[in-house]
Design a protein around this motif. Structure first.
Motif, mmCIF file in Angstrom:
data_model
loop_
_atom_site.group_PDB
_atom_site.id
_atom_site.type_symbol
_atom_site.label_atom_id
_atom_site.label_comp_id
_atom_site.label_asym_id
_atom_site.label_seq_id
_atom_site.Cartn_x
_atom_site.Cartn_y
_atom_site.Cartn_z
ATOM 1 N N TYR A 1 32.071 -35.811 -26.063
ATOM 2 C CA TYR A 1 31.284 -36.888 -26.679
ATOM 3 C C TYR A 1 32.157 -37.735 -27.594
ATOM 4 O O TYR A 1 32.089 -38.976 -27.571
ATOM 5 C CB TYR A 1 30.129 -36.287 -27.460
ATOM 6 N N VAL A 2 32.989 -37.084 -28.404
ATOM 7 C CA VAL A 2 33.858 -37.811 -29.340
ATOM 8 C C VAL A 2 34.874 -38.653 -28.571
ATOM 9 O O VAL A 2 35.095 -39.824 -28.885
ATOM 10 C CB VAL A 2 34.569 -36.833 -30.288
ATOM 11 N N ILE A 3 35.495 -38.065 -27.551
ATOM 12 C CA ILE A 3 36.467 -38.817 -26.756
ATOM 13 C C ILE A 3 35.787 -39.998 -26.071
ATOM 14 O O ILE A 3 36.332 -41.105 -26.022
ATOM 15 C CB ILE A 3 37.151 -37.900 -25.729
ATOM 16 N N GLY A 4 34.573 -39.775 -25.572
ATOM 17 C CA GLY A 4 33.827 -40.877 -24.964
ATOM 18 C C GLY A 4 33.533 -41.984 -25.956
ATOM 19 O O GLY A 4 33.518 -43.168 -25.597
ATOM 20 N N GLY A 5 33.321 -41.605 -27.220
ATOM 21 C CA GLY A 5 33.046 -42.600 -28.249
ATOM 22 C C GLY A 5 34.235 -43.465 -28.605
ATOM 23 O O GLY A 5 34.070 -44.525 -29.214
ATOM 24 N N THR A 6 35.430 -43.029 -28.231
ATOM 25 C CA THR A 6 36.626 -43.822 -28.510
ATOM 26 C C THR A 6 37.012 -44.716 -27.338
ATOM 27 O O THR A 6 38.012 -45.431 -27.402
ATOM 28 C CB THR A 6 37.816 -42.899 -28.834
ATOM 29 N N SER A 7 36.222 -44.677 -26.271
ATOM 30 C CA SER A 7 36.577 -45.423 -25.067
ATOM 31 C C SER A 7 36.280 -46.912 -25.221
ATOM 32 O O SER A 7 35.518 -47.328 -26.087
ATOM 33 C CB SER A 7 35.814 -44.865 -23.862
ATOM 34 N N VAL A 8 36.889 -47.691 -24.360
ATOM 35 C CA VAL A 8 36.675 -49.140 -24.342
ATOM 36 C C VAL A 8 35.285 -49.433 -23.801
ATOM 37 O O VAL A 8 34.870 -48.862 -22.789
ATOM 38 C CB VAL A 8 37.745 -49.823 -23.475
ATOM 39 N N ARG A 9 34.554 -50.317 -24.491
ATOM 40 C CA ARG A 9 33.212 -50.702 -24.058
ATOM 41 C C ARG A 9 33.227 -52.156 -23.581
ATOM 42 O O ARG A 9 33.501 -53.063 -24.370
ATOM 43 C CB ARG A 9 32.218 -50.553 -25.221
ATOM 44 N N GLY A 10 32.978 -52.349 -22.305
ATOM 45 C CA GLY A 10 32.930 -53.717 -21.798
ATOM 46 C C GLY A 10 34.298 -54.367 -21.792
ATOM 47 O O GLY A 10 35.292 -53.781 -21.365
ATOM 48 N N ASP A 11 34.363 -55.560 -22.320
ATOM 49 C CA ASP A 11 35.593 -56.348 -22.321
ATOM 50 C C ASP A 11 35.943 -56.707 -23.765
ATOM 51 O O ASP A 11 35.460 -57.707 -24.301
ATOM 52 C CB ASP A 11 35.407 -57.621 -21.483
ATOM 53 N N PRO A 12 36.786 -55.917 -24.440
ATOM 54 C CA PRO A 12 37.110 -56.201 -25.849
ATOM 55 C C PRO A 12 37.769 -57.565 -26.004
ATOM 56 O O PRO A 12 38.511 -58.035 -25.134
ATOM 57 C CB PRO A 12 38.085 -55.072 -26.222
ATOM 58 N N ARG A 13 37.518 -58.191 -27.132
ATOM 59 C CA ARG A 13 38.130 -59.484 -27.455
ATOM 60 C C ARG A 13 39.365 -59.239 -28.309
ATOM 61 O O ARG A 13 39.300 -58.569 -29.344
ATOM 62 C CB ARG A 13 37.124 -60.349 -28.208
#
Length: 304
Positions: free
Chosen positions: A113-125
């Motif tokens: 869960y923690v590692i998933g929370g550090t993942s890229v979401r969508g398209d970062p600016r």
């Protein structure tokens, strides 16, 4: 507040030491038993390494603890290398391993869960890093509450709180000094992270002694920029340091002020978040193509 900071520091150090000591003294009759305890220890140490505030406990402390854990694991592996994978009484063996298997499953899920929370979401600016003249560490960052206390706010879900560390890898002289000047980041130059226009600039609020806060002025002295369809806010700036005003054009790297401790801030740090100009919802940002999460480091020492 100082009790919380002290408790966090102790946990960051004590837990990895305890797990490493456990590995070093481990004496399992089978390699399967050793492997499960080893895996459980790796998961628990990894959680501490990801969740801990290492700008408080010390970046060099984190490195030393990781090295100790590796040494303990290698020594333990060598000691168990010649043992059988399974014992004669399989039923007794599996019953003895149930608590370790259950712990591994629970904490493994938490780690995922923690590692998933550090993942890229969508398209970062992508933005330019907004600080110069030091080694900087992300204290709060990612999209989950366990890593970022801003995450439950729709406009600040991906907000970042950034500190700086000294040569010892610590953010301050002491756990919670009373003077803002004792924090490494205090007075560091804040740069515009993008090209755009200043749409708000507020100055004149005092820099408070930690852990005092000004809840009536949450952002304290701050600057809001309009950049590429986003509104980017940089908050908790030092009183009297802001050098831009509303309507001014800025470029990436333009100085806009200095880090302070104004507003709803328990200690000096730079708060930055971006929102979509139309929806007002949080936008995940990256610096130099890299999405920042808790304990991410950015070295700008060469800018001194």
């Amino acid at each position: 507040m100082i009790a919380i900071v002290g408790f966090m520091s102790v946990l960051c150090i004590a837990l990895p030491l305890a797990f490493s000591w456990r590995l070093l003294r481990l004496d399992e009759p089978t390699r399967l038993g050793w492997l499960l305890v080893f895996a459980e220890s790796v998961v628990l140490i990894s959680l501490v390494m990801l969740l801990g505030r290492w700008d408080i406990a010390g970046l060099w402390t984190r490195l030393a603890l990781a090295v100790l854990a590796i040494i303990a694991a290698l020594a333990s592996a060598v000691r168990h290398a010649g043992r059988p994978w399974l014992s004669g009484d399989r039923g007794a063996l599996w019953r003895s391993l149930v608590p370790t298997i259950a712990s591994l499953a629970v904490f493994g899920a938490v780690l995922a869960y923690v590692i998933g929370g550090t993942s890229v979401r969508g398209d970062p600016r992508d933005l330019s890093f907004p600080l110069t003249g030091g080694r900087f560490v992300v204290a709060q960052g990612s999209g989950i509450g366990i890593l970022n206390h801003h995450s439950d706010h729709p406009a600040q879900r991906h907000a970042l709180d950034i500190t700086a560390v000294n040569a010892a890898g610590l953010r301050a002289l002491g756990l919670l000094p009373k003077s803002p000047r004792d924090y490494t980041i205090f007075g560091k130059t804040v740069l515009s992270p993008c090209e755009g226009e200043v749409i708000a600039a507020v100055d004149g609020l005092p820099d408070l002694s930690p852990p005092l806060t000004d809840r009536d002025n949450p952002a304290g002295n701050h600057v809001v920029l309009s950049c590429n369809g986003m509104q980017v806010e940089l908050a908790h700036l030092r009183q009297g340091s802001i050098v831009v005003s509303a309507g001014a054009a800025v470029f990436a790297g333009t100085p806009i002020g200095e880090v302070g401790n104004s507003g709803n801030s328990t200690e000096p740090h730079l708060h930055i978040h971006a929102v979509d100009g139309r929806s007002g919802r949080a936008v995940q940002v990256s610096f130099d193509g890299r999405v920042a999460v808790r304990n991410s480091q950015f070295d700008r020492m060469l800018d001194l």
